[in-house]
Write a protein that holds these residues in place. Structure first.
Motif, PDB file in Angstrom:
ATOM      1  N   GLU A 166      47.018  33.408  55.357  1.00  0.00           N
ATOM      2  CA  GLU A 166      47.617  34.675  55.763  1.00  0.00           C
ATOM      3  C   GLU A 166      48.079  35.425  54.512  1.00  0.00           C
ATOM      4  O   GLU A 166      48.911  34.927  53.746  1.00  0.00           O
ATOM      5  CB  GLU A 166      48.807  34.427  56.694  1.00  0.00           C
ATOM      6  N   LEU A 167      47.534  36.622  54.281  1.00  0.00           N
ATOM      7  CA  LEU A 167      47.797  37.366  53.044  1.00  0.00           C
ATOM      8  C   LEU A 167      48.430  38.731  53.302  1.00  0.00           C
ATOM      9  O   LEU A 167      48.633  39.508  52.358  1.00  0.00           O
ATOM     10  CB  LEU A 167      46.495  37.567  52.263  1.00  0.00           C
ATOM     11  N   SER A 168      48.752  39.036  54.550  1.00  0.00           N
ATOM     12  CA  SER A 168      49.293  40.367  54.856  1.00  0.00           C
ATOM     13  C   SER A 168      50.565  40.640  54.069  1.00  0.00           C
ATOM     14  O   SER A 168      50.749  41.734  53.514  1.00  0.00           O
ATOM     15  CB  SER A 168      49.571  40.493  56.358  1.00  0.00           C
ATOM     16  N   ASP A 169      51.467  39.645  54.006  1.00  0.00           N
ATOM     17  CA  ASP A 169      52.722  39.861  53.280  1.00  0.00           C
ATOM     18  C   ASP A 169      52.500  39.924  51.779  1.00  0.00           C
ATOM     19  O   ASP A 169      53.244  40.602  51.056  1.00  0.00           O
ATOM     20  CB  ASP A 169      53.724  38.763  53.632  1.00  0.00           C
ATOM     21  N   LEU A 171      44.080  44.460  41.888  1.00  0.00           N
ATOM     22  CA  LEU A 171      45.268  43.692  42.245  1.00  0.00           C
ATOM     23  C   LEU A 171      46.235  43.644  41.071  1.00  0.00           C
ATOM     24  O   LEU A 171      45.824  43.486  39.910  1.00  0.00           O
ATOM     25  CB  LEU A 171      44.890  42.272  42.666  1.00  0.00           C
ATOM     26  N   SER A 172      47.519  43.734  41.375  1.00  0.00           N
ATOM     27  CA  SER A 172      48.533  43.604  40.334  1.00  0.00           C
ATOM     28  C   SER A 172      48.662  42.145  39.929  1.00  0.00           C
ATOM     29  O   SER A 172      48.270  41.243  40.688  1.00  0.00           O
ATOM     30  CB  SER A 172      49.876  44.120  40.850  1.00  0.00           C
ATOM     31  N   PRO A 173      49.216  41.848  38.751  1.00  0.00           N
ATOM     32  CA  PRO A 173      49.413  40.446  38.342  1.00  0.00           C
ATOM     33  C   PRO A 173      50.236  39.659  39.363  1.00  0.00           C
ATOM     34  O   PRO A 173      49.961  38.486  39.619  1.00  0.00           O
ATOM     35  CB  PRO A 173      50.144  40.569  37.000  1.00  0.00           C
ATOM     36  N   ALA A 203      50.433  35.558  43.562  1.00  0.00           N
ATOM     37  CA  ALA A 203      50.857  35.217  44.924  1.00  0.00           C
ATOM     38  C   ALA A 203      49.664  34.735  45.749  1.00  0.00           C
ATOM     39  O   ALA A 203      49.782  33.797  46.559  1.00  0.00           O
ATOM     40  CB  ALA A 203      51.516  36.423  45.589  1.00  0.00           C
ATOM     41  N   LEU A 204      48.507  35.375  45.562  1.00  0.00           N
ATOM     42  CA  LEU A 204      47.298  34.937  46.281  1.00  0.00           C
ATOM     43  C   LEU A 204      46.920  33.510  45.875  1.00  0.00           C
ATOM     44  O   LEU A 204      46.610  32.671  46.728  1.00  0.00           O
ATOM     45  CB  LEU A 204      46.154  35.901  45.998  1.00  0.00           C
ATOM     46  N   GLN A 233      46.239  28.230  47.368  1.00  0.00           N
ATOM     47  CA  GLN A 233      46.024  26.996  46.599  1.00  0.00           C
ATOM     48  C   GLN A 233      44.597  26.941  46.028  1.00  0.00           C
ATOM     49  O   GLN A 233      43.944  25.888  46.046  1.00  0.00           O
ATOM     50  CB  GLN A 233      46.290  25.767  47.471  1.00  0.00           C
ATOM     51  N   ALA A 234      44.124  28.099  45.549  1.00  0.00           N
ATOM     52  CA  ALA A 234      42.769  28.173  44.999  1.00  0.00           C
ATOM     53  C   ALA A 234      42.735  27.575  43.604  1.00  0.00           C
ATOM     54  O   ALA A 234      43.691  27.720  42.818  1.00  0.00           O
ATOM     55  CB  ALA A 234      42.305  29.623  44.970  1.00  0.00           C
ATOM     56  N   ARG A 235      41.619  26.924  43.283  1.00  0.00           N
ATOM     57  CA  ARG A 235      41.455  26.262  41.988  1.00  0.00           C
ATOM     58  C   ARG A 235      40.305  26.880  41.211  1.00  0.00           C
ATOM     59  O   ARG A 235      39.501  27.625  41.748  1.00  0.00           O
ATOM     60  CB  ARG A 235      41.212  24.766  42.194  1.00  0.00           C
ATOM     61  N   ASP A 236      40.230  26.518  39.940  1.00  0.00           N
ATOM     62  CA  ASP A 236      39.153  27.031  39.103  1.00  0.00           C
ATOM     63  C   ASP A 236      37.792  26.722  39.725  1.00  0.00           C
ATOM     64  O   ASP A 236      37.548  25.591  40.174  1.00  0.00           O
ATOM     65  CB  ASP A 236      39.217  26.414  37.699  1.00  0.00           C
TER      66      ASP A 236
END
Length: 593
Positions: free
Chosen positions: A305-308, A377-379, A384-385, A390-393
Motif C-alpha cells: 500500500e503506497l497511497s500514504d 520521486l523525491s528522495p 519510503a517506497l 522491502q525492495a532489494r537490489d
C-alpha cells in the motif's frame, strides 16, 4: 473378415493383466493401438479403457497370423491366449502391464475402420475444433481417458463421504421457473401452455432451501446447472456442481465438512494428505494483499500500500489518482530489474488488457531507485517506497495508480504473470484458502442501484443486520459468505442463508424489486420462508474445477466428456441448430427474420 461376437466373453481387461495371471488363459478385447510386423512375429498393443497390453501372434498359428496381417490401428479385435512373462530384456517399465504379454491362440476381428480423421496420439494432436468434432475418437486418448476415470473416482468418493455423514441425495427439477441470478437463463418453451417458458436451473439454490424448510436436514446432489453467459477458459454453459445444504449449521461446521471432503478426495484419488484446517483470509485482506478474491498462495508476492507514501506527490499521475478517490499500490518483482524494455512493455500491455490505464516502474540498484518514474520521486518518497516494499537490489517495483478495484486487478494480473515468467509457482502443490466476509451489496454506478455482490439469499453478519435499515451503511454490510479457493481458482462458493422472511424481504427491498416483480419471481419462496424455516447454510463445489485441479488438466474442456467450445457450440452434434417449421408451429413461436 468380420467375426461373429455372439459367443465371446471377456475374462480380463487389458490393463489388469500382471504376473498374477501367469500361465492362465485369458480373453481380452479392445482396439489395436499399434501393430508391429517383424516378419516372423506380429506384435499388437491391445488397448481398452483400463490400459494396454502386448499380444504376440506367432506364424505357426496360421489363422490368427493371417488375420493379424490384415488388421490396422483402431480395428476392434478380441484374442484368446496364454499370459506369459516377458524376457528381462523386453520388460517395459513405462507400462503397467510391461512384465507380461499374451501369446495368442485365437484372434477375432470384431470391426474394422477407415483411416481416422484424427490421430489417437498425444504427441501429434490435431486442431482442437477438429478433435471436438470427433470427440468420441479424441476420448480414446489415454490422457483424456485417465481424466474421465479420475472424474468417476472423485464423484464416487464424494458420494461415499456424504452418505457416511447422513446426507440424503435428492434430485431437483431441471425444468424450473426463470429467476435470473446474474447470468441469462436458458429458456425452454412449453408446447402445452403456449407463450410460457421453463428455464434450465443456474443452480438449485431456492429448491435446496425449500428442502431445508421441508425438513430434509442434510441434502446433496451432483447437479447439472446451466448459464447462458459469455464463456471463459474455466467455464462452460452447462456444468456440474456438488450441491450441499444443511440445517442447524454454522459456518465453522461447513468449513470442517468441506475440508474433510477435500482431504478425503485427495487421499482416495491422489493418495495425498492435505493439511487441514485450511488458512482463511477476509475478502478485504485478500484484495489488499494479493489484488483478487481468489489468490494463488503457492507463491508469496504481495502488494504494498503506497497511497500514504505519495499523498503529497508532485507526480501528476499519482496526485490525480488520489484526488479522484483512488489508491496507489505496488508490487515487488524479485530480481526483475534486468527485464528488457520489451518485457516491461508487455507488462504495461497486460495492465491495459485488464482495463487499466497503464503501469509505472522503478528499478532498485545500489540501495536506491533508478529508471522508470524514479526521476519524478523525491528522495523522501523513494526511501519510503523502499522501506514499505522491502525492495532489494535487482528488484523491479511495479506501481498502479487507479481506483482500488482497478489497481488491485492490474497488480493481480502482473503478479500471476511475473510468477509464471520467473518460475516461482511450484508444481505438485495444492494451496487451499477460505475467503470470507464478502460485502453483501455492490453499487452499480451505471444503473445507480445496489446489486447482490455475491448472493442475494445470504444472511448478513449478525452485527450488520441492523444496518439493513440504514441506507448510509448499505455498502458496509458484510454477508456470511465464503469461497474455497485452490491455486488461484475458485472451487466453491457458499453462505449461511437468510432463513427469516423479514430480513430476506429487506434485502430484496434494497435491491430495488417492486412488489409485483418480487411476487412474480420470488413469491413462492418468500411464502415458504414464513412457515418455520430453520437456520441453514450450504456450499456448492464445482465438480469440473475440482477435476481440473486434481488432474492438472490444461482446459476445463478436458475434464468434460462432451464439452462446448468457447462459442457455446457442440461441434460433434452441430448444436445449437435450426429446428423445423413444424416444431415452431407446435410451440406457437415464430422466428424473427
Amino acid at each position: 473378415m468380420i467375426d461373429n461376437f455372439e459367443n465371446l466373453t471377456r475374462s480380463h481387461y487389458c490393463g489388469a493383466l500382471s504376473l498374477a495371471q501367469l500361465g492362465q488363459e485369458v480373453r481380452i478385447m479392445g482396439w489395436v493401438h499399434k501393430r508391429r510386423d517383424l516378419g516372423g512375429l506380429i506384435f499388437i498393443d491391445l488397448r481398452d479403457v483400463q490400459g494396454l497390453v502386448q499380444v504376440i501372434i506367432p506364424p505357426e498359428n496360421q489363422s490368427a497370423f493371417f488375420k493379424a496381417e490384415k488388421v490396422r490401428n483402431e480395428y476392434v479385435i478380441a484374442v484368446r491366449g496364454m499370459v506369459q512373462a516377458r524376457s528381462a530384456a523386453n520388460i517395459n517399465k513405462n507400462l503397467a502391464t510391461g512384465e507380461v504379454e499374451v501369446l495368442v491362440s485365437e484372434l477375432y476381428v470384431l470391426n474394422d475402420t477407415p483411416p481416422l480423421p484424427i490421430q489417437i496420439n498425444d504427441l501429434a494432436l490435431a486442431d482442437e475444433d477438429l478433435r471436438l468434432t470427433y470427440r468420441y475418437l479424441d476420448l480414446r486418448r489415454e490422457k483424456l481417458q485417465s481424466i474421465i476415470r479420475m472424474r468417476h473416482q472423485i464423484t464416487k468418493a464424494i458420494r461415499e463421504y456424504l452418505n457416511e455423514r447422513d446426507f440424503y441425495e435428492i434430485e431437483t427439477p431441471v425444468l424450473v421457473k426463470s429467476t435470473p441470478e446474474g447470468a441469462r437463463d436458458y429458456l425452454v418453451p412449453s408446447r402445452i401452455q403456449p407463450g410460457k417458458f421453463y428455464a434450465l436451473p443456474q443452480s438449485p439454490q431456492m429448491l435446496k432451501q425449500l428442502l431445508m424448510i421441508a425438513g430434509f436436514d442434510r441434502y446433496y446432489q451432483i447437479a447439472r446447472c446451466f448459464r447462458d453467459e459469455d464463456l471463459r477458459a474455466d467455464r462452460q454453459p452447462e456444468f456440474t456442481q456438488i450441491d450441499i445444504e444443511l440445517s442447524f449449521v454454522s459456518q465453522e461446521q461447513i468449513f470442517e465438512l468441506l475440508e474433510g471432503m477435500m482431504a478425503h478426495l485427495f487421499r482416495e484419488v491422489l493418495h495425498l494428505e492435505l493439511p487441514t484446517p485450511f488458512p482463511r483470509l477476509s475478502y478485504y485482506d485478500a484484495m489488499n494483499r494479493f489484488g483478487c478474491d481468489k489468490p494463488d498462495l503457492r507463491f508469496a508476492l504481495e502488494l504494498c500500500e503506497l497511497s500514504d507514501v505519495f499523498k503529497n506527490s508532485q507526480f501528476q499521475v499519482f496526485s490525480s489518482a488520489l484526488t479522484n478517490g483512488g489508491v496507489i499500490k505496488g508490487l515487488v518483482i524479485p530480481q526483475a530489474g534486468v527485464f528488457s524494455r520489451k518485457q516491461l512493455d508487455e507488462l504495461v500491455g497486460l495492465a491495459r488488457h485488464v482495463g487499466g490505464k497503464g503501469l509505472a516502474f522503478v528499478k532498485v540498484q545500489g540501495g536506491s531507485l533508478e529508471a522508470g518514474i524514479s526521476k519524478f520521486l523525491s528522495p523522501e518518497e523513494s526511501q519510503a517506497l523502499l522501506n514499505r516494499c522491502q525492495a532489494r537490489d535487482g528488484d523491479l517495483v511495479a506501481i498502479a495508480a487507479d481506483s482500488f478495484e482497478m489497481a488491485c486487478k492490474i497488480l493481480s494480473a502482473i503478479r500471476i504473470e511475473a510468477a509464471s515468467r520467473l518460475k516461482l509457482i511450484p508444481e505438485d502443490t495444492f494451496s487451499f484458502v477460505w475467503i470470507t466476509s464478502f460485502p453483501l451489496f455492490s453499487f452499480n454506478s451505471e444503473h445507480k442501484r445496489w446489486e447482490p455482490a455475491h448472493h442475494m439469499f445470504t444472511l448478513p453478519k449478525n452485527e450488520h443486520i441492523p444496518w439493513l435499515d440504514d441506507p448510509a451503511k448499505t455498502g458496509d454490510i458484510q454477508g456470511q459468505l465464503y469461497d474455497l479457493v485452490c491455486n488461484g481458482m475458485e472451487l466453491s462458493s457458499g453462505s449461511i442463508r437468510c432463513h427469516r422472511y423479514d430480513l430476506q424481504k429487506k434485502i430484496f427491498d434494497i435491491l430495488g424489486f417492486s412488489a409485483e416483480e418480487l411476487q412474480e419471481r420470488f413469491g413462492f419462496f418468500l411464502e415458504a420462508l414464513k412457515y418455520g424455516a430453520p437456520p441453514h447454510g450450504g456450499i456448492a463445489p464445482g465438480l469440473d474445477r475440482i477435476v481440473m485441479i486434481m488432474s492438472k488438466a490444461d482446459s476445463i474442456r478436458d475434464v468434460i466428456a462432451f464439452p462446448k467450445t468457447l462459442k457455446a457450440t457442440d461441434l460433434m452434434l452441430n448444436a445449437p441448430d435450426h429446428v423445423s417449421e413444424e416444431q415452431w408451429r407446435e410451440l406457437n413461436l415464430k422466428p424473427i427474420k
